[in-house]
Design a protein around this motif. Structure first.
Motif, mmCIF file in Angstrom:
data_model
loop_
_atom_site.group_PDB
_atom_site.id
_atom_site.type_symbol
_atom_site.label_atom_id
_atom_site.label_comp_id
_atom_site.label_asym_id
_atom_site.label_seq_id
_atom_site.Cartn_x
_atom_site.Cartn_y
_atom_site.Cartn_z
ATOM 1 N N TYR A 46 98.613 -41.795 63.925
ATOM 2 C CA TYR A 46 98.309 -41.535 62.522
ATOM 3 C C TYR A 46 96.917 -40.953 62.411
ATOM 4 N N LYS A 47 96.826 -39.834 61.691
ATOM 5 C CA LYS A 47 95.518 -39.187 61.532
ATOM 6 C C LYS A 47 95.281 -38.874 60.070
ATOM 7 N N GLU A 48 94.013 -38.786 59.727
ATOM 8 C CA GLU A 48 93.673 -38.349 58.371
ATOM 9 C C GLU A 48 94.224 -36.948 58.170
ATOM 10 N N ILE A 49 94.737 -36.708 56.967
ATOM 11 C CA ILE A 49 95.436 -35.443 56.737
ATOM 12 C C ILE A 49 94.524 -34.231 56.999
ATOM 13 N N SER A 50 93.265 -34.337 56.604
ATOM 14 C CA SER A 50 92.361 -33.199 56.828
ATOM 15 C C SER A 50 92.227 -32.884 58.323
ATOM 16 N N ASN A 51 92.151 -33.929 59.153
ATOM 17 C CA ASN A 51 92.062 -33.700 60.602
ATOM 18 C C ASN A 51 93.343 -33.142 61.168
ATOM 19 N N LEU A 52 94.455 -33.690 60.671
ATOM 20 C CA LEU A 52 95.760 -33.257 61.170
ATOM 21 C C LEU A 52 95.957 -31.769 60.920
ATOM 22 N N VAL A 53 95.590 -31.336 59.720
ATOM 23 C CA VAL A 53 95.760 -29.933 59.352
ATOM 24 C C VAL A 53 94.909 -29.033 60.249
ATOM 25 N N GLU A 54 93.749 -29.527 60.623
ATOM 26 C CA GLU A 54 92.878 -28.741 61.506
ATOM 27 C C GLU A 54 93.411 -28.662 62.924
ATOM 28 N N GLU A 55 93.958 -29.822 63.394
ATOM 29 C CA GLU A 55 94.314 -29.901 64.809
ATOM 30 C C GLU A 55 95.686 -29.328 65.134
ATOM 31 N N GLU A 56 96.606 -29.408 64.181
ATOM 32 C CA GLU A 56 97.985 -28.988 64.472
ATOM 33 C C GLU A 56 98.306 -27.750 63.651
ATOM 34 N N SER A 57 99.242 -26.937 64.150
ATOM 35 C CA SER A 57 99.654 -25.841 63.281
ATOM 36 C C SER A 57 100.839 -26.324 62.453
ATOM 37 N N LEU A 58 100.616 -26.488 61.170
ATOM 38 C CA LEU A 58 101.633 -27.043 60.275
ATOM 39 C C LEU A 58 101.965 -26.015 59.195
ATOM 40 N N PRO A 59 103.178 -26.095 58.663
ATOM 41 C CA PRO A 59 103.573 -25.107 57.657
ATOM 42 C C PRO A 59 103.006 -25.406 56.277
ATOM 43 N N TYR A 60 102.404 -26.562 56.071
ATOM 44 C CA TYR A 60 101.862 -26.918 54.755
ATOM 45 C C TYR A 60 100.360 -27.130 54.840
ATOM 46 N N GLY A 61 99.700 -26.968 53.719
ATOM 47 C CA GLY A 61 98.260 -27.198 53.656
ATOM 48 C C GLY A 61 97.943 -28.653 53.324
ATOM 49 N N GLN A 62 96.684 -28.988 53.346
ATOM 50 C CA GLN A 62 96.211 -30.351 53.119
ATOM 51 C C GLN A 62 96.633 -30.900 51.748
ATOM 52 N N GLU A 63 96.500 -30.047 50.720
ATOM 53 C CA GLU A 63 96.817 -30.494 49.353
ATOM 54 C C GLU A 63 98.270 -30.930 49.244
ATOM 55 N N TYR A 64 99.150 -30.082 49.778
ATOM 56 C CA TYR A 64 100.579 -30.355 49.645
ATOM 57 C C TYR A 64 100.978 -31.589 50.446
ATOM 58 N N ILE A 65 100.419 -31.713 51.643
ATOM 59 C CA ILE A 65 100.743 -32.882 52.470
ATOM 60 C C ILE A 65 100.233 -34.167 51.785
ATOM 61 N N SER A 66 99.063 -34.077 51.162
ATOM 62 C CA SER A 66 98.537 -35.242 50.439
ATOM 63 C C SER A 66 99.456 -35.630 49.288
ATOM 64 N N LEU A 67 99.979 -34.607 48.614
ATOM 65 C CA LEU A 67 100.901 -34.878 47.505
ATOM 66 C C LEU A 67 102.158 -35.584 48.023
ATOM 67 N N LEU A 68 102.715 -35.068 49.127
ATOM 68 C CA LEU A 68 103.910 -35.695 49.717
ATOM 69 C C LEU A 68 103.617 -37.150 50.091
ATOM 70 N N ALA A 69 102.420 -37.388 50.613
ATOM 71 C CA ALA A 69 102.034 -38.754 51.014
ATOM 72 C C ALA A 69 101.965 -39.659 49.781
ATOM 73 N N ARG A 70 101.291 -39.202 48.742
ATOM 74 C CA ARG A 70 101.128 -40.033 47.542
ATOM 75 C C ARG A 70 102.470 -40.349 46.891
ATOM 76 N N GLN A 71 103.387 -39.389 46.965
ATOM 77 C CA GLN A 71 104.698 -39.597 46.333
ATOM 78 C C GLN A 71 105.654 -40.399 47.203
ATOM 79 N N GLY A 72 105.208 -40.737 48.407
ATOM 80 C CA GLY A 72 106.076 -41.498 49.300
ATOM 81 C C GLY A 72 107.146 -40.658 49.985
ATOM 82 N N LYS A 73 106.990 -39.328 49.947
ATOM 83 C CA LYS A 73 108.018 -38.454 50.522
ATOM 84 C C LYS A 73 107.920 -38.366 52.040
ATOM 85 N N ILE A 74 106.764 -38.658 52.585
ATOM 86 C CA ILE A 74 106.624 -38.673 54.042
ATOM 87 C C ILE A 74 106.064 -40.016 54.483
ATOM 88 N N ASP A 75 106.264 -40.310 55.775
ATOM 89 C CA ASP A 75 105.722 -41.525 56.352
ATOM 90 C C ASP A 75 104.193 -41.400 56.385
#
Ligand SMILES: Nc1ncnc2c1ncn2[C@@H]1O[C@H](COP(=O)(O)OP(=O)(O)OP(=O)(O)O)[C@@H](O)[C@H]1O
Ligand SMILES: [Mg+2]
Length: 318
Positions: free
Chosen positions: A263-292
């Motif tokens: 488990y990593k902080e979303i800002s770090n994860l976005v920097e370290e991995e190539s992901l299709p979503y940005g930090q804002e969107y991933i944070s939204l998914l997290a807050r809404q319970g849509k992702i683990d």
């Protein structure tokens, strides 16, 4: 009063499924390594005490709570009452574990009174373990709790509701509704919040979950969610409790041998991995319970796998 609007259910089904999966993972791996288990239990006991008391206004920090409980140290500048509150909460948790381990257990009002008795012991002894006999107000709340004459009957109805579960709620929903109805009834002059945060976990732990710990940092969100529940909307409160539960489930799962989710902080994860979503969107998914994901302090943590799972599920649904 006992009709529950469950329109939130579709939106939260993903969270419920994930929590049940994680509970199964834990169940299948029991017993966990004894040393790991003891350490987790001890640190959760301290966190739970710190957070619940701090929501109530106790000013001991997490570290100070730990010193009081583990080393018996007195903290300079903190009142005797604050020290009692920490120790009382610890005793209440110990008592709670004995109730959880009693296999023939069914929730009784005497258990609630006994938990409350521990919470107010040596602080307000005349009210410890006693229902209120007068009116109360909750500051910032959008309602006034029922008349004292009704408290005992309402509490019995609430216990029946939990026993019989007429609305067919799942364990998480039922524990949350219990939490809300309990503080709505407000059976005691003081200590309602701390008591219900214990009693709710009695229900969850009897079903094999670890305790859900509502964090001090989420206090505003928690009160807002209770106000929404007062209006009949349970979405926010159930999500809050689910996220608290997921956080402790993750703590237990990470202690399993061979567990390798990082488990990593979303800002770090976005920097370290190539992901299709940005930090804002991933944070939204997290807050809404849509992702683990879970919140630690002010930050959301998640894993690369959680985002990949989300993408795969979306593709499947299309
Ligand atoms: N708007 C609200 N609607 C319903 N219940 C509320 C609302 N705001 C707060 N509460 C509940 O009332 C509790 C406060 O009651 P009380 O002071 O008796 O408990 P406490 O244990 O002393 O303090 P705290 O609950 O703050 O820890 C809160 O923790 C919360 O659970
Ligand atoms: Mg209080």
């Amino acid at each position: 009063m006992w009709e529950i609007d469950t329109t939130y259910h579709n939106d939260l089904q993903g969270v419920f499924d994930r929590l049940l999966d994680k509970k199964e993972v834990l169940k299948n791996q029991r017993p966990l390594p004894a040393i790991a288990l003891r350490k987790i239990k001890e640190s959760l006991m301290i966190e739970w005490t710190y957070n619940s008391n701090s929501i109530e206004g106790n000013t001991l920090s997490l570290r100070e709570t730990q010193m009081v409980l583990q080393e018996g140290i007195t903290i300079k500048g903190k009142s005797l009452r604050e020290h009692f509150e920490a120790k009382n909460h610890e005793s209440a948790i110990h008592h709670l574990y004995t109730l959880v381990e009693n296999t023939t257990y069914a929730l009784k009002s005497s258990d609630i009174l006994s938990l409350h008795g521990y919470i107010l012991r040596s602080i307000e002894d005349e009210f410890a373990g006693r229902l209120r006999n007068g009116g109360v107000r909750i500051s910032g709340a959008n309602f006034t709790p029922p008349n004292a004459k009704k408290v005992s009957g309402l509490l019995d109805e609430l216990i029946d509701f939990v026993q019989n579960n007429p609305a067919g709620l799942n364990d998480i929903e039922l524990a949350t509704v219990f939490h809300h109805k309990f503080v709505w009834i407000h059976p005691f002059f003081d200590g309602n919040g701390r008591t219900v945060r214990l009693a709710m976990n009695l229900l969850l732990m009897r079903k094999g979950f670890p305790p859900a710990i509502i964090l001090k940092n989420d206090r505003k969100k928690y009160y807002e969610a209770l106000n929404q529940a007062n209006r009949g909307n349970y979405h926010k409160l159930i999500l809050l409790i689910s996220q608290a539960l997921e956080r402790t489930l993750n703590i237990y799962i990470s202690a399993l041998p061979g567990s390798d989710y990082e488990y990593k902080e979303i800002s770090n994860l976005v920097e370290e991995e190539s992901l299709p979503y940005g930090q804002e969107y991933i944070s939204l998914l997290a807050r809404q319970g849509k992702i683990d994901a879970y919140k630690e302090g002010r930050n959301w943590l998640t894993t690369k796998e959680a985002i990949e799972d989300y993408m795969t599920n979306r593709k499947r649904k299309r």
